[in-house]
Structures are given as C-alpha cells and as structure tokens.
Design a protein around this motif. Structure first.
Motif, mmCIF file in Angstrom:
data_model
loop_
_atom_site.group_PDB
_atom_site.id
_atom_site.type_symbol
_atom_site.label_atom_id
_atom_site.label_comp_id
_atom_site.label_asym_id
_atom_site.label_seq_id
_atom_site.Cartn_x
_atom_site.Cartn_y
_atom_site.Cartn_z
ATOM 1 N N PRO A 526 0.814 -1.232 0.000
ATOM 2 C CA PRO A 526 0.000 0.000 0.000
ATOM 3 C C PRO A 526 0.843 1.276 0.000
ATOM 4 N N LEU A 527 1.996 1.235 0.669
ATOM 5 C CA LEU A 527 2.870 2.412 0.667
ATOM 6 C C LEU A 527 3.409 2.693 -0.733
ATOM 7 N N LEU A 528 3.732 1.633 -1.473
ATOM 8 C CA LEU A 528 4.195 1.823 -2.850
ATOM 9 C C LEU A 528 3.115 2.503 -3.686
ATOM 10 N N ALA A 529 1.868 2.101 -3.474
ATOM 11 C CA ALA A 529 0.762 2.718 -4.219
ATOM 12 C C ALA A 529 0.618 4.189 -3.836
ATOM 13 N N PHE A 530 0.778 4.473 -2.543
ATOM 14 C CA PHE A 530 0.693 5.859 -2.100
ATOM 15 C C PHE A 530 1.800 6.704 -2.731
ATOM 16 N N LEU A 531 3.012 6.190 -2.736
ATOM 17 C CA LEU A 531 4.132 6.933 -3.302
ATOM 18 C C LEU A 531 3.965 7.121 -4.807
ATOM 19 N N ALA A 532 3.416 6.105 -5.466
ATOM 20 C CA ALA A 532 3.181 6.227 -6.907
ATOM 21 C C ALA A 532 2.180 7.329 -7.204
ATOM 22 N N SER A 533 1.174 7.474 -6.358
ATOM 23 C CA SER A 533 0.171 8.521 -6.578
ATOM 24 C C SER A 533 0.772 9.915 -6.420
ATOM 25 N N GLY A 534 1.855 10.031 -5.647
ATOM 26 C CA GLY A 534 2.475 11.329 -5.445
ATOM 27 C C GLY A 534 3.392 11.762 -6.571
ATOM 28 N N LEU A 535 3.647 10.866 -7.521
ATOM 29 C CA LEU A 535 4.534 11.217 -8.630
ATOM 30 C C LEU A 535 3.913 12.228 -9.579
ATOM 31 N N THR A 536 2.622 12.453 -9.464
ATOM 32 C CA THR A 536 1.946 13.441 -10.312
ATOM 33 C C THR A 536 1.750 14.767 -9.602
ATOM 34 N N VAL A 537 2.216 14.875 -8.366
ATOM 35 C CA VAL A 537 2.034 16.086 -7.568
ATOM 36 C C VAL A 537 3.340 16.875 -7.581
ATOM 37 N N PRO A 538 3.390 18.060 -8.162
ATOM 38 C CA PRO A 538 4.656 18.794 -8.304
ATOM 39 C C PRO A 538 5.420 18.988 -7.001
ATOM 40 N N VAL A 539 4.717 19.355 -5.934
ATOM 41 C CA VAL A 539 5.422 19.665 -4.693
ATOM 42 C C VAL A 539 5.901 18.397 -3.982
ATOM 43 N N ALA A 540 5.309 17.252 -4.299
ATOM 44 C CA ALA A 540 5.628 16.003 -3.599
ATOM 45 C C ALA A 540 6.426 15.029 -4.438
ATOM 46 N N VAL A 541 6.602 15.305 -5.732
ATOM 47 C CA VAL A 541 7.169 14.300 -6.628
ATOM 48 C C VAL A 541 8.585 13.907 -6.239
ATOM 49 N N SER A 542 9.422 14.858 -5.880
ATOM 50 C CA SER A 542 10.810 14.531 -5.520
ATOM 51 C C SER A 542 10.860 13.647 -4.285
ATOM 52 N N SER A 543 10.068 13.986 -3.284
ATOM 53 C CA SER A 543 10.044 13.195 -2.049
ATOM 54 C C SER A 543 9.500 11.795 -2.302
ATOM 55 N N ALA A 577 5.302 9.568 -19.451
ATOM 56 C CA ALA A 577 4.224 10.563 -19.529
ATOM 57 C C ALA A 577 4.198 11.493 -18.322
ATOM 58 N N LEU A 578 5.046 11.230 -17.329
ATOM 59 C CA LEU A 578 5.046 12.054 -16.122
ATOM 60 C C LEU A 578 6.080 13.174 -16.255
ATOM 61 N N PRO A 579 5.753 14.366 -15.772
ATOM 62 C CA PRO A 579 6.689 15.509 -15.886
ATOM 63 C C PRO A 579 7.760 15.477 -14.802
ATOM 64 N N LEU A 580 8.618 14.479 -14.854
ATOM 65 C CA LEU A 580 9.664 14.316 -13.846
ATOM 66 C C LEU A 580 10.983 14.870 -14.367
ATOM 67 N N THR A 581 11.822 15.296 -13.435
ATOM 68 C CA THR A 581 13.195 15.654 -13.799
ATOM 69 C C THR A 581 13.994 14.360 -13.975
ATOM 70 N N LEU A 582 15.182 14.480 -14.554
ATOM 71 C CA LEU A 582 16.016 13.293 -14.738
ATOM 72 C C LEU A 582 16.387 12.666 -13.401
ATOM 73 N N GLU A 583 16.611 13.500 -12.375
ATOM 74 C CA GLU A 583 16.962 12.972 -11.055
ATOM 75 C C GLU A 583 15.797 12.197 -10.464
ATOM 76 N N GLU A 584 14.590 12.726 -10.582
ATOM 77 C CA GLU A 584 13.413 12.035 -10.071
ATOM 78 C C GLU A 584 13.163 10.747 -10.843
ATOM 79 N N GLU A 585 13.318 10.810 -12.155
ATOM 80 C CA GLU A 585 13.136 9.622 -12.984
ATOM 81 C C GLU A 585 14.167 8.554 -12.629
ATOM 82 N N GLU A 586 15.380 8.986 -12.330
ATOM 83 C CA GLU A 586 16.424 8.033 -11.943
ATOM 84 C C GLU A 586 16.062 7.325 -10.643
#
Length: 988
Positions: A526-543, A577-586
């Motif tokens: 469930p935590l993985l699902a929660f973290l995946a949902s945050g990848l679309t949130v600009p302020v939370a994506v890096s965390s 399809a997600l607007p991630l930086t290279l560091e976040e994508e890595e």
C-alpha cells in the motif's frame, strides 16, 4: 571659486528636481567629476562654513557633507598637515552650527570628522586633540548635541565592517581603538550626565544616549573598568529603565544583549530582573499583540540564556520562569516566524548543556516538561498557515522547493537542530509518544482530524529521524503508516494544497524509516501505491520518488510480491508521460531496477524488461525517424519535445543497466537479460550515435552514459560489440568534439577490456584517432588547455586508464601516442585550471609508476625489453619538457596545490635514472641525463621568474656571473623539491 560654488548649487538642484532625465544625468556626471577634483575640498568646506545664504539649502549642505566624507575616506593623503588641521577646525565649527539639526547633516559632519581623525597618523595625538576640542564644544550652548553625535560615530569607524576601512592599516585602526578607549571614563561620565539631564525632548535624548552607549559597548568600553563595578553602574540602571519607554525600548534591548554577550557576570545580575520584565512588559504585550515588544523581550531572554546556560540549567525558579517566558514567545501567533526563530539557539544551547554536562543530571528531569511543551509549541508554529488553504499566498511568496510560504520554509530549515536536540533530550521513545499523541484517531473517518497539525508532526518525525534510528530500537510507527495508507481515501476532506503538502511530508517519513518496514510487511505494497500517486504532484514528486527508491532498496522481499512488481512495472511503463526531472526519474527507475534484479526467474525478468522498456524504444525510434530532412528544426518546440523524450528514454535505459549489473550470469544460452537488452537497443544506439541529433550535448551525454553503464553491467557480454563501440566513440568525438562524453565512455571501455591483448591494437588505434583530433591537436599551450579544461581533464584521465589497464606490450606499441600525449601533458600541467593541470600531472606520474613497477618486478619475472625500450624513448624525447613543465608549474598560479604531484614526478624520474644506470644498462638514462634536463629547464626559464625564487621583491634582470649563480641556485631549488616528500619507494 564663487563661480564654481554656484555651479555646484545649480547642479544639485537639477539633479534633485529637474523633470528631464537627460539633465539629471548630465548634472550627476558633472558632480562626480567635481567630487574627484582638488577644488572640491575648498568648495565643500566653504559651503559647510557659511552662516547663511539664500542660495544654500539643506540639499546643497548634505551634498557638501557627503563630498567631504568621501574625499576624507579616499583622498585625505593629498592634503597637507595644515590643510587637515584647517579642515578639522571647519568640521568642528560646522558640527556646532548644526548641533540642533538637521540630524542627517550633523551625522554626515561627525562621520567625516571621525574619518579624518582615524587617518591622521602623522599628527601627534590626534585623538587627544579631538577630545580637547570636544570639551570646549560641550561648554558652548547646545554643543553637547554635537558631542553626543560625534561620540556615537567615533567607535563605529573601527567597529563597523566598512570596505572603506581597507585603506587604513590594521595597526592604525587598533591604535585608534586604544586611544579612544583611554577616554572611557570621561565618555561614560558624559553619557551619565546626558541621561539625567532635563530637556524639552527627553525621549529623543534618551535614544541618542543609548545609541552612543551601544557604539561604545561594541568597542569594549566596559572592559576598561573593573568588572565588579559593571552590575551596579548607573548607566546599566538607565538602560534597564529605558525598557519601559516605547521610544527607546529596541535600543535598550540591543545594549543589554551586547552587554550580556560580552560580560559573563551580567546574566546572574539580570536573571532576577527578568521576572519584572515578564510581568511588566511581556505579559501585557502578549495580551495586546505588540509584536515589537515580544520580539525584543524574546531576543533579550534568549541572549541571556545563551550567555549562561549553566545558570539556567540549575533549574532555579527564575530560570524556569525565564524558560516559560520564552515558551510563550514561541507560541505567540505572529504573522511571521521571526519571534519563534529568535529563541531557537537558546533552546539548542541549553539542551546541549543539559545532555552533555554530568552536573545537570539532577536538574534534567525538571526540564523534560519544558522541552515537551517546546515540542508542541514548535509544532504549532511549524504548521501551514490557514491562508495557504484559502489561496491567499501569491505564487511568488511560496518557496519553489517546499511549496511553503518563504518565511515558514526558512523557519522549518532552522528547526533541524532544535528538533534533533529535543529528541535527544526527551529520548526517541518519549519524543515519538509526544509527537504521535492521538495519532490513532487520524485514520478514523468519524473523527475530525487537525490536518495542519498532522502535516507538521510528520515533518518533525522526518527531521528527527537520525536520532530516532540511532537508538537501534524499532518503535511502533503503526499509526503513521496506517494514516499514510488511508490518506488517499481522505483526500476529498482536505484542502488540495494542504493534501499535497501532507503527501510530501508523509513520503519523507517513509523514506526516513524505510529500514523499519520489514517489521511491518503488510504496509509495504500500500505504501508503494501511495508513493506512486504522489509522482503526479509537483510539490511532492521529488520526495515520493526518493522514498520509492529507499523502500525498494530496503525491502528485499518485494520481488516475491507479484502485486508489488506489477505495480512497479505500471509506474515504469507510464514514466515517460510524467513531468519528472532526470533525477526524479532516476530514483524511480532505480527502485524498479532494484526489485527486478532480485527476481529468481530469467523468463520473468525478460518479460518485465520487455514491458518496462517498450516506451523507451518507441521514444528513441520516434526521435530517429524525426527530422530526417531537417524540416522539423524549423519548429523548435515540437522538435524539443521529441528530443527531450529521447533523452529521458536513453537515460532510463542507462539507469536500468546500472541496476541490473550481475543480476544473472547464465552461460551459453543467450538468454541473459542484460545481453538481450544490449542486443535489442544497440542498433538503435548505433543509429543514434551517427545522427545529427547528437549535436545536442544532453542527448550525447545521456547516450554515452547509458553505454558506459551497459559496458560495466555486461562485462564480457559486451565483448563482441567493442570494435563498434570504439569506432562510434572516435567518430562521435571527431564529429562533435566539444562533447567529452565520448572520451569518458572510451575510458570505461578501455578500463573494462584493456587487459585483453587481442583488443590492444583497437584501443591504440582509437586513442591515436582521438589524440590526432582537431580539438586535441589545438592543445599546444597552457592557454588552450584553460580554454577547454574539461576536455584536457577527461583526455588525460583516459590516457591514465590506458597505461594502467593495458598490458605492457600494448603500451609499448603506442610509443608515438605516448610521446605526443606526454608532451601535451607537460604543457597542460602549467595551466591555471587546477583540475586540468593535476590530471595532466597524474597521467605522467601513472606512466612513470608503470615503468618503475616493471623495473621492480620480482626477479622471476623477466623485464619486458620492448616496453622498457618504448619507455626509454618516451622519457628521452619528453624528459626535458616534463622537467620544464614541473618548473613552470611550481612557479605559476596555485603552485602549492601542485607541489605534491610535481615532487612525485621528479622523484620517479630520479628513480628511473638510478635503475637505468644500476639495473638495466640498456635503459639509456642516468643522473647526467636528469642533470641535463634540469639545467636546460632552468636555462630557458625567464630571468624574472628565477629572481622571484631568490628574492620575491626583486624585479631586475641578471646577466653574466649573476646569471650563472642563479642557475646553480635554481638547480638546487628544483632538487630540493624532488626530495620534498619521502622519496619514491625505491632505493635511489
């Protein structure tokens, strides 16, 4: 002179009042020229000395005062002694003239007078003369006002950090301070008289006395009197009583904080008085919301506690009352966080003292409730303000990283140390108990949840995680994990902005405590699902991306969870399809790759990789099929989108290679996952490397980095592709020479496969092509090396890898390459760029190290004649240039950073000469050869360099006998450098 004065008056009026900007600019330029002229002294002095004139107004007088101040600070050396005396007399008369104001003009005059006295080193006892003049001025009507102002600015000339003081020597400033302080008794007596004098403007005079006293306290005036007399000094009572005057309150606080920080006996005297300050000032101010008073009292109390933590740690009634007062200040709901922030250092200093000092063990329990209350107060102040939910903050007012208001973001950053100290003082168990009080109700739908408090508590839990984890005792964080799991289902009940901030703080908590998750296995998926949902949130994506990586790295059993793997693969497939930086994508790709590398089934891994990499294949194919006829380059936005997608695709593949290193090593079945990826993507990469898209440095870097990771991941699986790789690297560098990434990948290939003799010819040929390139051929001077420092650094790093990784016979076959590169290294070691110079020196040292290793090999190992012969030719051809390069490196810029490398190289050359003469007579080097190189290097060194060695202050040229002596001296100097560190570990 009167005509020039009239011009000055007119120019000042035009500058301040003319409506035409061109006139104002012209007036400003004329006034600047006037200020730099010698006539400015007389004109400005005349303006300041005039009794009255219809043409002279305040603006003109202010300008004249500024001119005199500026010229004294910069050009006073041009005045004669008589001129300085006359100027000082005129300034004193002007100070008397304007003693009743305007205050701005009086300050200008006093600053100019102080600057003049400071720079009057040639005059006998200038400070004594000034104070004698002040005594006369004080007895003349309202002259005491001018004396007070001058006494205020006089210490500031040496106390304040002014760049203009750089023109005054440190010794003169120190002497000036001592001369001023010798009059401390008279000054304090004068201030005491002024503090008790009656007048129409008593409040204004009180402020002026406090400002003057503050200047003298900062200068150290109370160090000139017996320390035992300070607590009972009448001026201290005057300062304390000034706290009751709203007009002088802030100045009184400044004076007291300065006194407390400088005199260790004062806190004990002032601590009992803080009770009156609390009752008489703080409590009414808290009730009325008077932030200035609250801020001042908080600053004073905090400084008092910081100056004497041992006094507070005793736990007396006064000390606890002081701590309780500060708690009230922390909790005050100010519109900003300045008040709470001003107390933080007090709490840290006291906590550190309580934890580290054994004498406080009895008082420590007394402060546990205090710090528990502090934790709650800090949580309240760290909460997101209501306005952020209402959308009252403009985007410019929010911190770009945290999404919080700028002031709160800074406050939270400064909370790191206090929260850690609170956790250490309370202990992790009690800290978590206080922090998570009532957390069981957070995840219940029926109970209203204080979400702003929850977010702040999650922030504190993450901030103090290092101390909590250091106890090596796993505590119960089930309420937090439960909240995070159910949080998405509560999103409709929470403001959207606040919900995203909670997501961010929750992700940071998950990342911090990911090592504990194996004790709570039911929460991982469930935590993985929660973290995946945050990848679309600009302020939370890096965390969320970072937390995802941490969870997958710290949860080894995830590969056994089919649901988790399926969820991670879905994330990977949608990553493009997600607007991630290279560091976040890595981070995300590392998380997925870590789990996939733990799979036990090759078939499952291959199937997963096929799904995961399909979007990357599509993106690269799209890029390759784009702009084949250059038509798309006219639509830069569309091309940029396709290009960025391609860069991200290549980057994802490279990250995955890095994670799959050594995942499987099944032999001879052709089903290895890494090999399958290489076989699938190499044709695309090969086309990419020859396309015009590689003009983009980001794409070139991503492609080369991905290939480097593939080489490192596959090992011998990449063996058959090595010729194609090396050709692609050399062709790519020749086509796009500014891109050093091709050299880096070539270096990885050489390091991985260089030990294989069958690839020696290929490697040497590739390095020769790179060395002969236009970019490297242009590197014939230190200046050209400084123009392309990264290229030089990477190239010499590549050559170092070559001589270290390849067999001797391969290196021996590259004697021409070595000679060219050695000569270039001897040039580049003199470059101003430190990294490029040290890389060149490291290459030479590495080669000499390899040669020496061949000499010192066990006797059972025969010497490689071809290798030693090649080494001999290189040393003979390049030795003189190398020694000359060492000379210039040690005489050039940042020489101290190159001493170690240069001495090692000189020692290695000495060792080679020894072995050549005593071990292998076929090696045509001896000490005479080295001596010839040294003499030749010194001979061609410019004479002014050589004189710098013997006499840094000498600038003449040598000739004849002097030159001969200088050569001998420099020869000895170079030999000294060659023995600067312990000799190279060979018996020279």
């Amino acid at each position: 002179m009167e005509s020039l004065q009239a011009q000055v008056v007119q120019a000042v009026r035009i500058l301040n009042h003319d409506t035409q900007s061109v006139n104002r600019v012209a007036a400003n330029q004329w006034l600047v020229q006037f200020q730099n002229s010698d006539a400015a002294w007389e004109v400005a002095t005349s303006i300041m000395s005039m009794d009255s004139s219809p043409t002279i107004d305040l603006e003109v007088e202010l300008f004249a005062g500024q001119v005199l101040k500026r010229k004294i600070q910069c050009d006073v050396g041009k005045l004669s002694l008589d001129g300085r005396a006359a100027l000082q007399k005129a300034l004193l008369m002007s100070a008397k003239k304007f003693s009743n104001g305007p205050s701005q003009l009086l300050t200008q005059i006093c600053v100019a007078l102080s600057a003049l006295v400071l720079r009057a080193a040639e005059v006998r006892k200038p400070v004594e003369r000034l104070f004698a003049s002040l005594n006369e001025l004080q007895g003349q009507g309202t002259g005491s006002n001018a004396v007070l102002e001058l006494l205020t600015v006089l210490p500031e000339e040496v106390v304040d950090d002014q760049s203009l003081l750089s023109s005054v020597e440190f010794g003169r400033r120190s002497q000036f301070s001592r001369e001023i302080l010798s009059h401390t008794g008279a000054v304090l007596e004068f201030l005491l008289q002024q503090s008790i004098s009656d007048g129409l403007d008593k409040h204004n005079r009180r402020s002026k006395v406090l400002r003057c006293l503050l200047s003298w306290v900062r200068l150290g005036c109370f160090l000139e009197i017996p320390q035992s007399a300070i607590p009972s000094h009448p001026l201290l009572g005057f300062v304390y009583s000034s706290l009751q005057d709203p007009g002088s309150f802030e100045l009184a606080v400044e004076v007291l904080t300065e006194l407390v920080s400088r005199h260790e006996g004062l806190p004990q005297v002032l601590l009992p008085r803080m009770l009156d300050v609390k009752d008489g000032l703080l409590m009414p101010a808290l009730a009325a919301g008077e932030e200035n008073v609250i801020r001042g009292v908080a600053t004073l109390i905090a400084e008092l506690g910081q100056a004497a933590p041992a006094l507070v740690a005793q736990g007396s009634r006064e000390a606890l009352d002081l701590a309780e007062s500060l708690l009230r200040c922390v909790s005050f709901p100010s519109c900003d966080w300045e008040i709470a922030e001003s107390t933080l250092q007090f709490w840290c200093t006291l906590a550190e003292y309580l934890v580290s000092c054994e004498d406080t063990s009895a008082a420590l329990p007394t402060f546990i409730p205090v710090y528990s209350a502090l934790l709650e107060a800090l949580i309240v102040r760290a909460q997101v303000p209501d306005q952020i939910e209402e959308g009252s903050f403009a985007e410019d007012d929010l911190d770009g990283v945290s999404g919080l208001p700028g002031g709160l973001a800074l406050f939270r950053k400064n909370l790191d140390e206090p929260l850690v100290d609170v956790c250490r003082l309370l202990g992790p168990k009690q800290f978590l108990a206080s922090l998570l009080s009532g957390a069981e109700a957070w995840s219940q739908f029926e109970t209203p949840v204080p979400w702003r408090s929850v977010e702040a508590r999650l922030f504190a839990l993450h901030t103090a995680s290092e101390v909590v984890l250091s106890e090596r005792q796993i505590l119960d964080i089930t309420p937090v994990l439960h909240l995070i799991v159910v949080l998405p289902s509560r999103s409709s009940q929470i403001d959207r902005t606040l919900f995203h901030l909670i997501q961010k703080s929750a992700a940071e908590v998950v990342a911090s405590y990911s090592g504990w998750l194996h004790n709570f296995p039911s929460f991982v998926t469930p935590l993985l699902a929660f973290l995946a949902s945050g990848l679309t949130v600009p302020v939370a994506v890096s965390s969320c991306a970072a937390a995802l990586r941490k969870v997958c790295e710290d949860s080894p059993n995830l590969s056994h969870e089919s649901t988790s793997i399926a969820g991670l693969l879905r994330i990977g497939e949608e990553l493009h399809a997600l607007p991630l930086t290279l560091e976040e994508e890595e981070d995300v790709m590392c998380a997925i790759g870590r789990v996939l590398s733990s799979l036990t089934s090759v078939a499952d891994l291959n199937a997963a990789l096929e799904h995961l990499l399909k979007p990357s294949h599509v993106a690269i194919e799209t890029l390759l099929s784009t702009d084949s006829d250059n038509s798309l380059r006219h639509h830069s936005k569309a091309y940029w989108t396709v290009l960025q997608a391609g860069i991200r695709a290549v980057h994802r593949i490279g990250v995955l290679f890095g994670q799959l290193t050594g995942a499987f090593s099944t032999k001879d079945n052709g089903d290895e996952p890494v090999l399958r990826i290489i076989a699938h993507f190499w044709p695309l990469f090969e086309r990419l490397l020859t396309s015009r898209h590689m003009e983009d440095s980001s794409l070139a870097s991503a492609t080369c980095k991905s290939l480097s990771q593939a080489i490192q991941a596959s090992g011998r699986l990449f063996y058959s592709l090595l010729p194609s790789i090396m050709a692609a690297m050399s062709n790519g560098f020749l086509s796009f020479q500014p891109h050093v990434c091709f050299l880096k990948t070539a270096g990885i290939a050489v390091e991985e496969f260089g030990q294989e003799k069958e690839h020696g010819a290929l490697i040497v040929e590739t390095l020769m092509v790179l060395t002969s390139s236009e970019a490297m051929a242009a590197m014939t001077t230190s200046y050209s090396c400084d123009q392309e420092p990264e290229l030089a650094e990477v190239y010499f790093g590549l050559m170092s890898t070559f001589v270290h990784s390849c067999p001797h016979e391969v290196v021996a076959a590259a004697d021409t390459l070595l000679e060219i590169s050695f000569n270039r290294a001897s040039i580049c070691c003199t470059a101003m760029h430190r990294g490029a110079a040290l890389a060149a020196m490291s290459y030479m040292s590495n080669f000499l190290e390899v040669v020496l290793s061949a000499f010192t090999a066990p006797r059972s190992v025969s010497l490689d004649g071809s290798f030693l012969g090649a080494a001999a030719r290189v040393c003979l051809q390049c030795g003189e240039n190398v020694v000359s390069g060492m000379m210039y490196a040690l005489l050039g810029v940042s020489a101290i950073t190159r001493v170690n490398k240069a001495t090692i190289i000189l020692q290695q050359l000495s060792a080679l000469c020894y072995f050549s003469a005593n071990v292998d007579s076929h090696f045509p080097l001896n000490f005479s050869t080295l001596q010839g190189w040294l003499v030749s290097a010194v001979s061609v060194t410019p004479t002014y360099f050589l004189f710098t060695i013997t006499d840094p202050n000498c600038s003449v040229h040598a000739s004849g006998q002097e030159h001969h002596q200088l050569l001998l001296h420099c020869y000895s100097w170079v030999m000294l450098y060659s023995s600067y560190i312990p000799l190279y570990p060979y018996p020279v």
